[in-house]
Write an enzyme that holds these catalytic residues in place. Structure first.
Site, PDB file in Angstrom:
ATOM      1  N   LYS A   1     -21.706  30.811 -26.372  1.00 12.14           N
ATOM      2  CA  LYS A   1     -20.563  30.810 -27.292  1.00 12.14           C
ATOM      3  C   LYS A   1     -20.386  32.168 -27.981  1.00 12.14           C
ATOM      4  O   LYS A   1     -19.272  32.692 -28.053  1.00 12.14           O
ATOM      5  CB  LYS A   1     -20.743  29.700 -28.318  1.00 12.14           C
TER       6      LYS A   1
ATOM      7  N   ARG B   1     -21.769  34.615 -37.525  1.00 19.61           N
ATOM      8  CA  ARG B   1     -22.873  34.274 -38.415  1.00 19.61           C
ATOM      9  C   ARG B   1     -24.045  35.240 -38.205  1.00 19.61           C
ATOM     10  O   ARG B   1     -24.196  35.842 -37.155  1.00 19.61           O
ATOM     11  CB  ARG B   1     -23.347  32.846 -38.146  1.00 19.61           C
TER      12      ARG B   1
END
Length: 557
Positions: free
Chosen positions: A73, A96
């Site tokens: 991803k 993140r």
């Protein structure tokens, strides 16, 4: 070449000074606080100014449920950003921050792979700019202040048996899941049982990622419920009188970090809550800044769309004030065959029936994301062992499910391998989005939980342990029942059984506890056997890591 070898070769010859990367999107030297030549934080003044600028389009990248076969991803997110810039689009990425838990464990880092990476890869995956350490210190400082309050007379009448606040560590350490502290006599504190969480599961991590500025950060910290008195009255950080001290420790950590991809796409990396035990999205400050700096902002949500994707829609988007314009779901032929029953050791072999059987997992994720009223594009992350027949089958299956599917080879070709995906996303961005939330926050917690279980997971029933029922009564008594829901559930399955692959249905979700997180602004629903302090595997990735005498790191993926 390995991921780290590709990254190091680029870092030595191609990486641009971070001031040049900032200048590409209109940031001046005064907007940046430098951490060496390749990393920087945005100043609070820059964040305040950028908040007033118009926002671009938002692309959310999510995926199918993770498997040992890998989905990629982050790699696809980075490759998509590079590809859009190759097409002349002003794209900015928001990701993140990695946790040392999976870095040293088995999942790996969060900087992508191959020729779709953010750099400096080693710095980002290790200590970076110190955000994780600041968060760990802040959480543990609050824990120390709570125990000191007990030791010094307990003026707030806190019940040591009902303290909710836990210490944390940013590494998987199962030995700390259940501990007894305060042993050693009257000078060593009040003995009590407690637990450790991993840093990324802490409420302070969620607060950092949902706060709009320092003032909001302080307000959220003040609302944290640290426990209850002997008569069951909630006790907050504000009651303890240490809001300012805890916020002070996060003064720098609240500022998003600016880095670059191998292709020099500006990338903001900030915050790292896990999506299985927290809300799983990077900070709204980073995403909002990406929306202001670029015409297209690309962000990702952790684990599968049943976790990070749903939580972005129902927790992050309302705080952000912006809903996605397009959702990209990442899938691989290998992972879908694994969901269809093919053994991990044989995934390099063509197996079209297994792909067909495993497609149910992706199909449900497509349906779930489309129900929010947002266009969906499937990114097929290619592996060299995928056959043309399998790839064509998957494209046809996606089209039959109402989603455009595009092949992408960004690991091997970087942005050039994602041009078709960039074109599909650009086309989807021209389609109207009519966002519809999954539930009304005014509904009772059980109704919201059951909506998630039935409409997102495909389950039928929810059963509540006695502890969960008592927690829900406390939540209702204190007027906290209109908060959104943050499900804590295994990432490997739609159900709370990690071994139930594919698209199980009509199952029962087991809720063992519901924890109020007033600072974060949601209720954490603990299901099945999910843990907030993971453990290391039998063969942790740390066994392969080393650093040479001249400081060169190896074995980091």
């Amino acid at each position: 070449m390995s991921d780290i070898e590709i990254a190091q070769a680029n870092e030595a010859t191609e990486m641009k000074p971070i001031t040049e990367i900032g200048a590409m999107v209109g940031l001046s030297a005064d907007d940046l606080e430098l951490y060496g030549k390749s990393k920087a934080k945005l100043t609070l003044a820059a964040l305040k100014r950028l908040r007033q600028q118009p926002q671009g389009k938002l692309v959310l990248v999510t995926s199918i449920n993770p498997t040992p076969a890998g989905e990629g991803k982050s790699t696809v997110t980075i490759g998509l950003g590079d590809a859009l810039r190759l097409r002349g689009q002003n794209a900015v990425i928001a990701l993140r921050e990695p946790s040392l838990g999976p870095v040293m464990g088995m999942k790996g880092g969060a900087t992508g792979g191959g020729y779709a990476q953010v750099v400096p890869m080693e710095d980002i995956n290790l200590h970076f700019t110190g955000d994780m350490h600041a968060l760990t210190t802040a959480v543990d400082t609050l824990a120390a202040l709570i125990d000191n309050h007990l030791q010094q007379g307990n003026a707030l009448n806190i019940d040591p048996r009902r303290i909710l606040w836990r210490r944390v560590l940013d590494i998987n350490d199962r030995a700390l899941r259940h501990v007894t502290i305060g042993l050693g006599g009257v000078t060593s504190g009040v003995p009590r049982e407690t637990e450790f969480d991993i840093t990324v599961a802490s409420e302070l991590m969620a607060i950092l990622c949902l706060a709009e500025d320092l003032a909001d950060l302080k307000a959220r910290i003040a609302r944290i419920v640290i426990g209850y008195t002997y008569d069951r009255t909630p006790v907050t950080v504000a009651d303890l009188g240490v809001t300012g001290a805890i916020a002070m420790l996060l003064r720098d950590a609240i500022k998003p970090n600016l880095v670059q991809t191998l292709a020099h796409t500006p990338t903001l990396i900030h915050g790292g809550p896990f999506a299985n035990i927290a809300h799983g999205c990077n900070s709204i400050l980073a995403t909002r800044t990406a929306l202001a700096l670029g015409d297209i902002a690309i962000t990702e949500a952790g684990f599968g769309a049943d976790l990070g994707g749903e939580k972005f829609m129902d927790i992050t988007a309302p705080a952000l004030g912006k809903t996605p314009d397009v959702v990209v779901i990442v899938a691989t032929v290998r992972a879908l065959k694994y969901n269809g029953g093919q053994k991990l050791a044989t995934l390099t072999e063509e197996n079209r029936p297994a792909l067909q059987a495993g497609f149910g997992n992706l199909k449900r994720h497509i349906h779930n994301m489309k129900r929010y009223g947002v266009p969906v594009v499937v990114a097929i992350n290619e592996f060299a062992t995928d056959t043309e027949a399998e790839l064509n089958d998957l494209i046809s299956l996606c089209e039959a499910a109402g989603a455009t599917a595009v092949r992408a080879n960004v690991w091997g070709e970087g942005g050039h391998g994602g041009l078709a995906l960039a074109d599909a996303v650009s086309t989807a961005l021209q389609q109207p989005a009519d966002f519809t939330p999954l539930y009304d926050n005014a509904a009772a917690p059980k109704a919201k939980i059951e909506t998630i279980v039935q409409q997102i997971y495909g389950g039928r029933d929810v059963v509540y342990d006695h502890k969960a029922e008592l927690a829900l009564k406390t939540i209702a008594k204190n007027g906290w029942d209109q908060l959104p829901i943050c499900m804590a559930k295994t990432q490997y399955s739609f159900s709370d059984d990690a071994k139930a692959l594919g698209a199980p249905s009509d199952f029962t979700i087991h809720v063992r506890d519901v924890v109020p997180r007033l600072g974060a602004g949601f209720l954490v629903v603990m299901t099945g056997s999910v843990l907030t302090m993971p453990g290391l595997p039998k063969q942790p990735a740390a066994l392969n890591m080393d650093v040479s005498d001249d400081g060169v790191i190896s074995g980091l993926f």
